[in-house]
Design a protein around this motif. Sequence first.
Motif, short mmCIF file in Angstrom:
data_model
loop_
_atom_site.label_atom_id
_atom_site.label_comp_id
_atom_site.label_asym_id
_atom_site.label_seq_id
_atom_site.Cartn_x
_atom_site.Cartn_y
_atom_site.Cartn_z
N ALA A 52 12.37 76.75 15.22
CA ALA A 52 13.21 77.22 14.99
C ALA A 52 14.38 75.81 14.60
CB ALA A 52 14.27 77.32 16.60
N GLY A 53 14.82 76.61 12.77
CA GLY A 53 15.07 75.51 12.26
C GLY A 53 16.12 74.31 13.14
N SER A 54 17.19 75.16 13.10
CA SER A 54 17.95 73.93 12.94
C SER A 54 18.04 73.47 14.62
CB SER A 54 19.55 75.39 13.78
OG SER A 54 18.93 76.07 14.71
N SER A 55 17.09 74.43 15.84
CA SER A 55 17.52 73.59 16.49
C SER A 55 15.98 72.11 16.93
CB SER A 55 16.45 74.26 18.59
OG SER A 55 15.48 74.69 17.89
N GLN A 56 15.92 72.16 15.49
CA GLN A 56 14.78 70.88 15.26
C GLN A 56 15.28 69.95 15.05
OE1 GLN A 56 11.13 74.49 13.76
NE2 GLN A 56 10.98 72.20 13.48
N PHE A 57 15.93 70.71 13.97
CA PHE A 57 17.11 69.48 13.15
C PHE A 57 17.32 68.89 14.29
CE2 PHE A 57 18.43 69.03 9.00
CZ PHE A 57 18.54 68.12 8.85
N ILE A 58 18.32 69.13 15.33
CA ILE A 58 19.52 68.61 16.11
C ILE A 58 18.07 68.11 16.90
CG2 ILE A 58 20.38 68.87 17.84
CD1 ILE A 58 22.15 71.45 16.72
N GLY A 59 17.24 68.68 17.12
CA GLY A 59 16.59 67.89 18.52
C GLY A 59 16.18 66.39 18.13
N ALA A 60 15.54 66.60 16.52
CA ALA A 60 14.66 65.93 16.16
C ALA A 60 15.55 64.98 16.58
CB ALA A 60 14.22 65.89 14.65
N ARG A 61 17.40 64.91 15.81
CA ARG A 61 17.87 63.69 15.89
C ARG A 61 18.34 63.06 17.14
NH1 ARG A 61 24.53 65.56 14.64
NH2 ARG A 61 22.90 66.35 12.69
N VAL A 78 19.79 76.02 24.32
CA VAL A 78 21.85 76.49 23.66
C VAL A 78 21.87 77.01 22.30
CG1 VAL A 78 24.02 75.80 23.56
CG2 VAL A 78 23.09 75.44 25.69
N VAL A 79 21.05 76.56 21.76
CA VAL A 79 21.40 76.61 20.13
C VAL A 79 20.81 77.77 19.59
CG1 VAL A 79 20.70 75.25 17.83
CG2 VAL A 79 21.61 74.36 19.60
N ASN A 80 19.01 77.99 20.43
CA ASN A 80 18.22 78.93 20.13
C ASN A 80 19.30 80.49 21.02
OD1 ASN A 80 17.45 77.83 17.88
ND2 ASN A 80 15.56 76.71 19.66
N LEU A 81 20.50 79.95 21.80
CA LEU A 81 20.58 81.52 22.31
C LEU A 81 20.54 83.06 21.78
CD1 LEU A 81 20.36 81.55 25.70
CD2 LEU A 81 22.84 80.97 25.13
N ARG A 82 21.03 82.37 20.67
CA ARG A 82 21.31 83.64 19.68
C ARG A 82 20.13 84.48 19.49
NH1 ARG A 82 20.86 79.11 16.92
NH2 ARG A 82 20.29 79.63 14.03
N HIS A 83 19.05 84.37 19.52
CA HIS A 83 17.70 84.71 18.90
C HIS A 83 17.67 85.63 20.77
CE1 HIS A 83 15.95 81.29 16.73
NE2 HIS A 83 17.56 81.81 15.76
N GLY A 84 18.22 85.02 22.04
CA GLY A 84 17.78 85.93 22.94
C GLY A 84 19.03 86.84 22.27
N LEU A 85 19.25 86.82 21.91
CA LEU A 85 20.63 88.10 21.51
C LEU A 85 20.34 89.05 20.60
CD1 LEU A 85 23.62 89.09 21.42
CD2 LEU A 85 23.88 87.43 19.38
N TYR A 86 18.87 88.92 19.37
CA TYR A 86 18.59 89.55 18.43
C TYR A 86 17.46 90.05 19.20
CZ TYR A 86 20.62 85.80 15.18
OH TYR A 86 21.15 84.61 14.85
N SER A 87 16.92 89.23 20.38
CA SER A 87 16.03 90.24 21.74
C SER A 87 16.22 91.32 22.06
CB SER A 87 15.47 88.90 22.17
OG SER A 87 14.28 89.35 22.78
N VAL A 88 17.21 91.03 22.63
CA VAL A 88 17.81 92.03 22.87
C VAL A 88 18.53 93.07 22.08
CG1 VAL A 88 20.08 93.00 24.30
CG2 VAL A 88 19.77 90.67 25.25
N SER A 89 18.79 92.86 21.04
CA SER A 89 19.05 93.43 20.17
C SER A 89 17.69 94.90 19.75
CB SER A 89 19.77 93.12 19.17
OG SER A 89 19.46 94.11 17.94
N LEU A 90 16.90 94.04 19.48
CA LEU A 90 15.75 94.84 18.93
C LEU A 90 14.96 95.28 20.41
CD1 LEU A 90 14.39 92.41 16.12
CD2 LEU A 90 16.15 94.61 15.63
#
Lengths: 237, 104
Positions: A52-61, A78-90
């Motif tokens: 998960a790119g964005s969380s990896q970036f923030i996490g690395a920092r 928190v950053v990846n919570l939106r993936h849960g939304l995608y999951s609910v959708s699919l």
Amino acid sequence: MDVRRREFVRGVRGVAPLALGVVPFGLIYGAFAVDAGIDPLPAMLMSVIVFAGSSQFIGARLIGAGTAPLVVIATTFVVNLRHGLYSVSLAPQMRSLPRGWRAILAYLLTDEAFAPTSVRYASPHGPRARHWYFFGAGASLWVLWQISTIIGVILGGRVPESWALDFTLALTFIGVLVPALIDRPRLAAALVAALVAVATVDLPNRVGLLLAALLGIAVGVALEQLRPTPRPPVVEA
Amino acid sequence: MTLWLTIAGMGLVTFGTRLLPFLLVERIEIPARVQDALKFVPAAVLSAIVAQEIFAPGGNVDISFDNLRLVAGLFAIAVAAIVRRVLITMVAGMVALWALQALA
């Protein structure tokens, strides 16, 4: 067999334009992680373990700055919570699939995989093998992400800090966020979240991010109650 | 060792978030209200992250023209609103930042 392969290839093609943004992002993540002080192996494996790119970036920092592990993990959540939304959708589409498939597809579920996949599922008369589309999209993104991470890690220390490549994180999000603000409740949610996030920047443990997200969501929901937008048709399995 | 535990934890919460709805779809019906609220998660979360990145780079709030990331960021927002393409927005924003750094 034939329809499965066709869906797979369609998935690969469907994700191709988004892949153009993923590759530089992977390069930048790899280089940035190494610059932040993370060893090459963990930096590369993070792309496999987290994917998960964005969380990896923030996490690395955060890791580079010596942040406590639980804070890093909570921020990732928190950053990846939106993936849960995608999951609910699919999720309705997963009803016909065995658990193994669900696990693989869940692992591959990122913003870029979700976008074309949800469109594919949305057409009412598609074949039942559309999970192969999902798989094609996700798998090709996965391969690209790993390769670009590795190259980025190798280039790592050679990229000067003055290039400010970590700014691309904000830019990627701006690029994804702004076109998605399609109605006033969403715009209000974004503005309120932005305000709260800046106001709470000094709070420990990135609590500010969570607070900002919650308040933004609350405002969005409230505004929508005042002037309901028609709900889009539910994607049926 | 702590690093690996951290990465494992990050992976766990990420995978868990993505997997849970897939596994529970038969058993749990997400109430409509919750679905309505979930709609706003991307807008709120992404906006919060962007706001901190451009208004408080390096942790301190700096709302002035000296904050080059703020200027470049606002430019990128305008570009994104017009072209609606991620790659173009990224390029435009980076070029703007580099130009501002060169002029500073």
